[in-house]
Motif scaffolding. Structure first.
Motif, PDB file in Angstrom:
ATOM      1  N   ARG A  35       5.679   1.786 -15.906  1.00 44.47           N
ATOM      2  CA  ARG A  35       6.945   2.534 -15.972  1.00 44.47           C
ATOM      3  C   ARG A  35       7.894   2.078 -14.872  1.00 44.47           C
ATOM      4  O   ARG A  35       9.092   1.905 -15.124  1.00 44.47           O
ATOM      5  CB  ARG A  35       6.675   4.044 -15.869  1.00 44.47           C
ATOM      6  N   LEU A  36       7.377   1.887 -13.658  1.00 44.74           N
ATOM      7  CA  LEU A  36       8.226   1.433 -12.559  1.00 44.74           C
ATOM      8  C   LEU A  36       8.811   0.061 -12.875  1.00 44.74           C
ATOM      9  O   LEU A  36      10.009  -0.165 -12.694  1.00 44.74           O
ATOM     10  CB  LEU A  36       7.433   1.396 -11.248  1.00 44.74           C
ATOM     11  N   ALA A  37       7.974  -0.828 -13.388  1.00 49.45           N
ATOM     12  CA  ALA A  37       8.450  -2.166 -13.750  1.00 49.45           C
ATOM     13  C   ALA A  37       9.531  -2.089 -14.820  1.00 49.45           C
ATOM     14  O   ALA A  37      10.555  -2.783 -14.734  1.00 49.45           O
ATOM     15  CB  ALA A  37       7.281  -3.021 -14.239  1.00 49.45           C
ATOM     16  N   GLU A  38       9.321  -1.227 -15.805  1.00 51.89           N
ATOM     17  CA  GLU A  38      10.293  -1.055 -16.886  1.00 51.89           C
ATOM     18  C   GLU A  38      11.634  -0.555 -16.337  1.00 51.89           C
ATOM     19  O   GLU A  38      12.687  -1.072 -16.710  1.00 51.89           O
ATOM     20  CB  GLU A  38       9.736  -0.059 -17.905  1.00 51.89           C
ATOM     21  N   LEU A  39      11.586   0.416 -15.440  1.00 49.78           N
ATOM     22  CA  LEU A  39      12.813   0.978 -14.875  1.00 49.78           C
ATOM     23  C   LEU A  39      13.557  -0.018 -13.987  1.00 49.78           C
ATOM     24  O   LEU A  39      14.785  -0.011 -13.927  1.00 49.78           O
ATOM     25  CB  LEU A  39      12.490   2.252 -14.078  1.00 49.78           C
ATOM     26  N   GLN A  83       0.830  -1.204   0.000  1.00 50.52           N
ATOM     27  CA  GLN A  83       0.000   0.000   0.000  1.00 50.52           C
ATOM     28  C   GLN A  83       0.865   1.255   0.000  1.00 50.52           C
ATOM     29  O   GLN A  83       0.574   2.222  -0.701  1.00 50.52           O
ATOM     30  CB  GLN A  83      -0.929   0.007   1.223  1.00 50.52           C
ATOM     31  N   ARG A  84       1.926   1.224   0.797  1.00 52.91           N
ATOM     32  CA  ARG A  84       2.815   2.390   0.882  1.00 52.91           C
ATOM     33  C   ARG A  84       3.540   2.603  -0.443  1.00 52.91           C
ATOM     34  O   ARG A  84       3.668   3.744  -0.910  1.00 52.91           O
ATOM     35  CB  ARG A  84       3.815   2.193   2.028  1.00 52.91           C
ATOM     36  N   LEU A  85       4.002   1.538  -1.068  1.00 55.29           N
ATOM     37  CA  LEU A  85       4.664   1.647  -2.364  1.00 55.29           C
ATOM     38  C   LEU A  85       3.713   2.254  -3.387  1.00 55.29           C
ATOM     39  O   LEU A  85       4.084   3.175  -4.127  1.00 55.29           O
ATOM     40  CB  LEU A  85       5.152   0.273  -2.844  1.00 55.29           C
ATOM     41  N   PRO A 110      14.736   4.288   2.790  1.00 61.76           N
ATOM     42  CA  PRO A 110      13.968   3.132   3.272  1.00 61.76           C
ATOM     43  C   PRO A 110      12.912   3.490   4.317  1.00 61.76           C
ATOM     44  O   PRO A 110      11.802   2.957   4.279  1.00 61.76           O
ATOM     45  CB  PRO A 110      15.036   2.212   3.867  1.00 61.76           C
ATOM     46  N   ASN A 111      13.240   4.406   5.229  1.00 62.19           N
ATOM     47  CA  ASN A 111      12.261   4.738   6.268  1.00 62.19           C
ATOM     48  C   ASN A 111      11.001   5.374   5.688  1.00 62.19           C
ATOM     49  O   ASN A 111       9.930   5.248   6.256  1.00 62.19           O
ATOM     50  CB  ASN A 111      12.867   5.643   7.338  1.00 62.19           C
ATOM     51  N   GLU A 112      11.103   6.025   4.527  1.00 64.58           N
ATOM     52  CA  GLU A 112       9.918   6.595   3.893  1.00 64.58           C
ATOM     53  C   GLU A 112       9.004   5.491   3.364  1.00 64.58           C
ATOM     54  O   GLU A 112       7.786   5.610   3.429  1.00 64.58           O
ATOM     55  CB  GLU A 112      10.313   7.532   2.752  1.00 64.58           C
ATOM     56  N   LEU A 113       9.594   4.437   2.853  1.00 64.20           N
ATOM     57  CA  LEU A 113       8.808   3.335   2.318  1.00 64.20           C
ATOM     58  C   LEU A 113       8.188   2.497   3.438  1.00 64.20           C
ATOM     59  O   LEU A 113       7.090   1.987   3.304  1.00 64.20           O
ATOM     60  CB  LEU A 113       9.666   2.446   1.415  1.00 64.20           C
ATOM     61  N   PHE A 114       8.902   2.414   4.549  1.00 70.33           N
ATOM     62  CA  PHE A 114       8.427   1.578   5.647  1.00 70.33           C
ATOM     63  C   PHE A 114       7.704   2.377   6.730  1.00 70.33           C
ATOM     64  O   PHE A 114       7.493   1.889   7.829  1.00 70.33           O
ATOM     65  CB  PHE A 114       9.581   0.772   6.241  1.00 70.33           C
ATOM     66  N   GLU A 141      17.473  -6.681  -4.166  1.00 72.47           N
ATOM     67  CA  GLU A 141      17.981  -5.949  -5.338  1.00 72.47           C
ATOM     68  C   GLU A 141      16.898  -5.024  -5.904  1.00 72.47           C
ATOM     69  O   GLU A 141      17.155  -3.862  -6.208  1.00 72.47           O
ATOM     70  CB  GLU A 141      18.432  -6.937  -6.410  1.00 72.47           C
ATOM     71  N   ASN A 142      15.681  -5.544  -6.035  1.00 74.93           N
ATOM     72  CA  ASN A 142      14.587  -4.720  -6.564  1.00 74.93           C
ATOM     73  C   ASN A 142      14.180  -3.627  -5.585  1.00 74.93           C
ATOM     74  O   ASN A 142      13.791  -2.535  -5.994  1.00 74.93           O
ATOM     75  CB  ASN A 142      13.393  -5.586  -6.953  1.00 74.93           C
ATOM     76  N   LEU A 143      14.283  -3.911  -4.295  1.00 79.70           N
ATOM     77  CA  LEU A 143      13.984  -2.901  -3.293  1.00 79.70           C
ATOM     78  C   LEU A 143      14.955  -1.724  -3.430  1.00 79.70           C
ATOM     79  O   LEU A 143      14.549  -0.565  -3.398  1.00 79.70           O
ATOM     80  CB  LEU A 143      14.047  -3.490  -1.885  1.00 79.70           C
ATOM     81  N   ASP A 144      16.227  -2.022  -3.615  1.00 80.09           N
ATOM     82  CA  ASP A 144      17.228  -0.963  -3.848  1.00 80.09           C
ATOM     83  C   ASP A 144      16.857  -0.131  -5.069  1.00 80.09           C
ATOM     84  O   ASP A 144      16.936   1.097  -5.041  1.00 80.09           O
ATOM     85  CB  ASP A 144      18.624  -1.558  -4.051  1.00 80.09           C
ATOM     86  N   LYS A 145      16.442  -0.795  -6.130  1.00 75.78           N
ATOM     87  CA  LYS A 145      16.061  -0.083  -7.352  1.00 75.78           C
ATOM     88  C   LYS A 145      14.822   0.781  -7.134  1.00 75.78           C
ATOM     89  O   LYS A 145      14.755   1.902  -7.613  1.00 75.78           O
ATOM     90  CB  LYS A 145      15.832  -1.073  -8.496  1.00 75.78           C
ATOM     91  N   ILE A 146      13.850   0.239  -6.413  1.00 78.48           N
ATOM     92  CA  ILE A 146      12.621   0.991  -6.124  1.00 78.48           C
ATOM     93  C   ILE A 146      12.961   2.266  -5.362  1.00 78.48           C
ATOM     94  O   ILE A 146      12.477   3.352  -5.692  1.00 78.48           O
ATOM     95  CB  ILE A 146      11.621   0.116  -5.332  1.00 78.48           C
ATOM     96  N   LEU A 147      13.785   2.134  -4.333  1.00 74.70           N
ATOM     97  CA  LEU A 147      14.172   3.295  -3.536  1.00 74.70           C
ATOM     98  C   LEU A 147      14.883   4.341  -4.386  1.00 74.70           C
ATOM     99  O   LEU A 147      14.625   5.542  -4.266  1.00 74.70           O
ATOM    100  CB  LEU A 147      15.060   2.864  -2.362  1.00 74.70           C
TER     101      LEU A 147
END
Length: 103
Positions: free
Chosen positions: A24-28, A9-11, A62-66, A49-55
């Motif tokens: 677009r996010l998936a593509e990036l 939900q936060r993402l 990370p604290n913003e996402l969590f 690895e994908n979490l790093d890319k998302i951030l």
């Protein structure tokens, strides 16, 4: 508490605020759109690895996402502020000063 759902939900909230589509996010990131959907729906966690890319893509820490604090809807916030200011002239003046300062 289902942390996968909260994370998803936060993402979704952050992604939409940044006006980035799932596609677009998936593509990036280099993954399927369905993977983003599964993460946002709380079915999967992103890999490290994908979490790093998302951030990096969303330009957040990370604290913003969590941070799973829940906020009322935009309409509810406006209604609550309006009702409070309607009943309190000093609050209205204070909010107006704040509004002028940040606009």
């Amino acid at each position: 508490m289902n942390i996968k759902k909260l994370l998803g939900q936060r993402l979704k909230e952050i992604r939409k605020n940044k006006k980035i589509t799932q596609e677009r996010l998936a593509e990036l990131i280099g993954i399927d759109t369905s993977s983003i959907s599964h993460i946002e729906n709380g079915k999967y966690y992103p890999t490290a690895e994908n979490l790093d890319k998302i951030l990096e893509i969303l330009d957040i820490k990370p604290n913003e996402l969590f941070s799973f604090e829940s906020y009322a809807s935009h309409e509810n916030l406006l209604n609550e502020m309006y009702e409070s200011m309607k009943q309190n002239a000093e609050l209205t003046k204070l909010m107006y000063k704040f509004y002028i300062a940040v606009k």
